[in-house]
Design a protein around this motif. Structure first.
Motif, short mmCIF file in Angstrom:
data_model
loop_
_atom_site.label_atom_id
_atom_site.label_comp_id
_atom_site.label_asym_id
_atom_site.label_seq_id
_atom_site.Cartn_x
_atom_site.Cartn_y
_atom_site.Cartn_z
N CYS A 14 -15.49 -23.96 -10.02
CA CYS A 14 -15.28 -24.96 -11.07
C CYS A 14 -13.93 -24.71 -11.75
CB CYS A 14 -16.41 -24.86 -12.08
SG CYS A 14 -16.24 -25.95 -13.51
N ARG A 15 -13.25 -25.79 -12.13
CA ARG A 15 -11.99 -25.66 -12.87
C ARG A 15 -12.20 -26.20 -14.28
NH1 ARG A 15 -6.87 -27.88 -10.02
NH2 ARG A 15 -7.25 -25.96 -8.87
N LEU A 16 -11.77 -25.41 -15.25
CA LEU A 16 -11.82 -25.80 -16.66
C LEU A 16 -10.41 -25.71 -17.23
CD1 LEU A 16 -14.92 -23.68 -17.77
CD2 LEU A 16 -14.92 -26.06 -17.03
N SER A 17 -10.11 -26.53 -18.21
CA SER A 17 -8.76 -26.50 -18.77
C SER A 17 -8.73 -27.02 -20.19
CB SER A 17 -7.80 -27.33 -17.90
OG SER A 17 -8.19 -28.69 -17.89
N SER A 18 -7.68 -26.63 -20.90
CA SER A 18 -7.42 -27.14 -22.24
C SER A 18 -6.59 -28.42 -22.11
CB SER A 18 -6.64 -26.11 -23.04
OG SER A 18 -5.30 -26.00 -22.53
N PRO A 19 -6.44 -29.18 -23.18
CA PRO A 19 -5.49 -30.30 -23.15
C PRO A 19 -4.07 -29.77 -22.93
CG PRO A 19 -6.97 -30.45 -25.05
CD PRO A 19 -7.19 -29.11 -24.46
N ILE A 20 -3.23 -30.58 -22.31
CA ILE A 20 -1.83 -30.20 -22.09
C ILE A 20 -1.02 -30.55 -23.35
CG2 ILE A 20 0.19 -30.44 -20.60
CD1 ILE A 20 -2.21 -29.35 -19.12
N ALA A 86 -3.63 -22.49 -31.14
CA ALA A 86 -2.20 -22.75 -30.95
C ALA A 86 -1.99 -23.85 -29.92
CB ALA A 86 -1.49 -21.46 -30.52
N LYS A 87 -2.91 -24.81 -29.88
CA LYS A 87 -2.89 -25.83 -28.83
C LYS A 87 -1.71 -26.78 -28.93
CE LYS A 87 -6.36 -28.31 -31.52
NZ LYS A 87 -7.77 -28.77 -31.52
N TYR A 89 1.25 -25.81 -28.70
CA TYR A 89 2.26 -25.32 -27.75
C TYR A 89 1.71 -24.42 -26.65
CZ TYR A 89 2.30 -20.88 -30.40
OH TYR A 89 1.96 -19.69 -31.02
N VAL A 90 0.41 -24.11 -26.68
CA VAL A 90 -0.20 -23.25 -25.66
C VAL A 90 -1.26 -24.04 -24.89
CG1 VAL A 90 -1.64 -21.22 -25.23
CG2 VAL A 90 0.19 -21.10 -26.92
N GLY A 91 -1.23 -23.93 -23.57
CA GLY A 91 -2.27 -24.52 -22.73
C GLY A 91 -2.81 -23.48 -21.77
N TRP A 92 -4.00 -23.71 -21.24
CA TRP A 92 -4.60 -22.79 -20.28
C TRP A 92 -5.48 -23.56 -19.30
CZ3 TRP A 92 -9.85 -23.20 -20.40
CH2 TRP A 92 -10.44 -23.60 -21.61
N ALA A 93 -5.73 -22.93 -18.17
CA ALA A 93 -6.65 -23.48 -17.17
C ALA A 93 -7.30 -22.33 -16.43
CB ALA A 93 -5.92 -24.41 -16.20
N LEU A 94 -8.52 -22.56 -15.95
CA LEU A 94 -9.29 -21.53 -15.27
C LEU A 94 -9.85 -22.05 -13.96
CD1 LEU A 94 -11.43 -20.44 -18.36
CD2 LEU A 94 -9.47 -19.19 -17.44
N GLN A 95 -9.88 -21.19 -12.97
CA GLN A 95 -10.60 -21.47 -11.74
C GLN A 95 -11.70 -20.43 -11.63
OE1 GLN A 95 -9.86 -24.12 -9.78
NE2 GLN A 95 -11.58 -23.76 -8.41
N ILE A 96 -12.95 -20.87 -11.81
CA ILE A 96 -14.09 -19.95 -11.73
C ILE A 96 -14.62 -19.98 -10.30
CG2 ILE A 96 -16.34 -19.34 -12.67
CD1 ILE A 96 -15.66 -20.89 -15.18
N LEU A 97 -14.49 -18.85 -9.62
CA LEU A 97 -14.94 -18.74 -8.23
C LEU A 97 -16.34 -18.12 -8.22
CD1 LEU A 97 -11.62 -17.32 -6.75
CD2 LEU A 97 -12.43 -19.67 -6.61
N SER A 98 -17.34 -18.91 -7.88
CA SER A 98 -18.72 -18.44 -7.91
C SER A 98 -18.93 -17.33 -6.88
CB SER A 98 -19.68 -19.60 -7.60
OG SER A 98 -19.58 -19.96 -6.24
N PRO A 99 -19.91 -16.44 -7.12
CA PRO A 99 -20.22 -15.41 -6.12
C PRO A 99 -20.51 -16.01 -4.75
CG PRO A 99 -21.40 -15.00 -8.16
CD PRO A 99 -20.77 -16.34 -8.30
N ASN A 100 -21.19 -17.17 -4.76
CA ASN A 100 -21.52 -17.85 -3.51
C ASN A 100 -20.27 -18.28 -2.76
OD1 ASN A 100 -23.84 -18.66 -2.03
ND2 ASN A 100 -23.41 -20.79 -2.51
N THR A 101 -19.30 -18.83 -3.49
CA THR A 101 -18.03 -19.24 -2.88
C THR A 101 -17.30 -18.05 -2.29
OG1 THR A 101 -17.77 -21.13 -4.38
CG2 THR A 101 -15.77 -20.27 -3.36
N ILE A 102 -17.25 -16.96 -3.04
CA ILE A 102 -16.54 -15.76 -2.59
C ILE A 102 -17.15 -15.24 -1.29
CG2 ILE A 102 -16.03 -13.35 -3.15
CD1 ILE A 102 -15.99 -14.22 -6.12
N ILE A 130 1.66 -28.26 -12.84
CA ILE A 130 2.81 -29.11 -12.52
C ILE A 130 2.38 -30.57 -12.42
CG2 ILE A 130 4.53 -29.64 -10.74
CD1 ILE A 130 4.67 -26.64 -10.15
N ASP A 131 1.27 -30.81 -11.72
CA ASP A 131 0.77 -32.18 -11.56
C ASP A 131 0.36 -32.79 -12.90
OD1 ASP A 131 1.19 -31.96 -8.85
OD2 ASP A 131 -0.92 -31.62 -8.35
N SER A 132 0.03 -31.94 -13.88
CA SER A 132 -0.38 -32.43 -15.19
C SER A 132 0.82 -32.69 -16.10
CB SER A 132 -1.31 -31.42 -15.87
OG SER A 132 -2.49 -31.25 -15.11
N GLY A 133 2.03 -32.44 -15.58
CA GLY A 133 3.23 -32.77 -16.34
C GLY A 133 3.92 -31.60 -17.01
#
Length: 306
Positions: A14-20, A86-87, A89-102, A130-133
């Motif tokens: 799953c991918r989660l992210s903050s606003p850009i 600090a949104k 000027y700061v953004g973040w994104a996560l890729q959660i790799l499940s144990p099953n996927t691994i 990059i794709d998010s601008g």
């Protein structure tokens, strides 16, 4: 941190992210990459990125971000809240790799090891930014495998972006420290709030650190080893720790192959063929057993004729 999207189905990634932040779309930015949970046999691995304008590097440093491994859980939580606040000027994104996927990735026919999985997760997150601008100009990342080769690989993927790969990058570059905090907080939340799809009753959640060398983790793995179906999806079944326990503690079966008939080979080895599991009939007067969830989820049922 809200992991609701991942918790809905923790068998997949799953991918989660903050606003850009708008500032990141209009100014040159730096980006850090780090991961949490590479070594444990339990729970997901989380890759994280954090980014901000180059002009805001000192502001990010002023938040006193540090390598997540040097911080207490409370300190990490507080720093993540500061990053989230600090949104502008700061953004973040996560890729959660499940144990099953691994595990499924590492055990597939074509070789796909943990380094390749990590590289692809990192590349996917950078491409997402990059794709998010995000006007990306600098990338800093902790090494996975040989630093020079990884740096060359990332530079080829993202021409025009200055890539720096260094060991211990999470203690050298604040933007990597920030990514480390995001990834670690997400993994901690995922492990603590893990929803078991399997019917394990009142699950003991005192499984220690999740690392194979941890006595509590070893004890938990022994306790929840199903002799036929192995482990719940919380466990990375491709890890040698899990494989060894399956080989020594689970029921031994013989799988059919092209060289020898499964039933005959099993009988010769005083073993049980996997085919006998499907053909077994309940004894006289006994109630038929409910099929294991493995079969019901996949809509599988036994048949007498084709």
């Amino acid at each position: 941190m809200d992991l609701g999207e991942f918790e809905t189905d923790n068998s997949v990634s799953c991918r989660l992210s903050s606003p850009i932040p708008d500032l990141c779309k209009n100014e040159d930015c730096c980006l850090g990459i780090d991961e949490a949970g590479r070594g444990p046999v339990l729970g997901p691995m989380v890759y994280g990125i954090c980014f901000c304008p180059v002009s805001k590097k000192e502001d990010l440093k002023a938040l006193k971000v540090a390598d997540s491994k040097t911080l207490t859980e409370t300190e990490r939580e507080n720093l993540f809240m500061k990053l989230d606040e600090a949104k502008s000027y700061v953004g973040w994104a996560l890729q959660i790799l499940s144990p099953n996927t691994i595990s499924n990735s590492m055990l597939q026919r074509s070789k796909y090891n943990l380094n390749a999985l990590s590289h692809d997760a990192a590349i996917g997150l950078v491409r997402y930014a990059i794709d998010s601008g995000v006007q990306l100009k600098e990338v800093f990342v902790d090494t996975v495998g040989p630093a020079e080769k990884y740096q060359e690989k990332l530079s080829q993927q993202f021409p025009g972006v200055e890539v720096t790969v260094r060991p211990k990058a999470d203690s050298l570059f604040p933007v990597v420290s920030a990514a480390s905090i995001c990834a670690k907080v997400a993994r901690d939340h995922a492990v603590k709030g893990w929803k078991f799809a399997e019917d394990l009753g009142d699950v003991d959640t005192d499984y220690g650190s999740g690392y194979p060398s941890d006595p509590k983790t070893k004890s938990w793995l022994l306790k929840y080893l199903d002799p036929v179906f192995g482990y719940p999806q919380f466990v990375r079944f491709s890890w040698s720790t899990a494989q060894t326990l399956l080989d020594t503690k689970a029921v031994t079966v013989h799988w059919d192959d092209d060289e020898e008939d499964g039933e005959k080979a099993a009988a010769r080895q005083n073993n049980t063929s996997v085919l006998s599991y499907f053909s077994r009939k309940p004894s006289h007067g006994a109630h038929p057993r409910e099929p294991h969830r493995f079969f019901s989820e996949r809509k599988l049922q036994s048949v007498d004729t084709l």
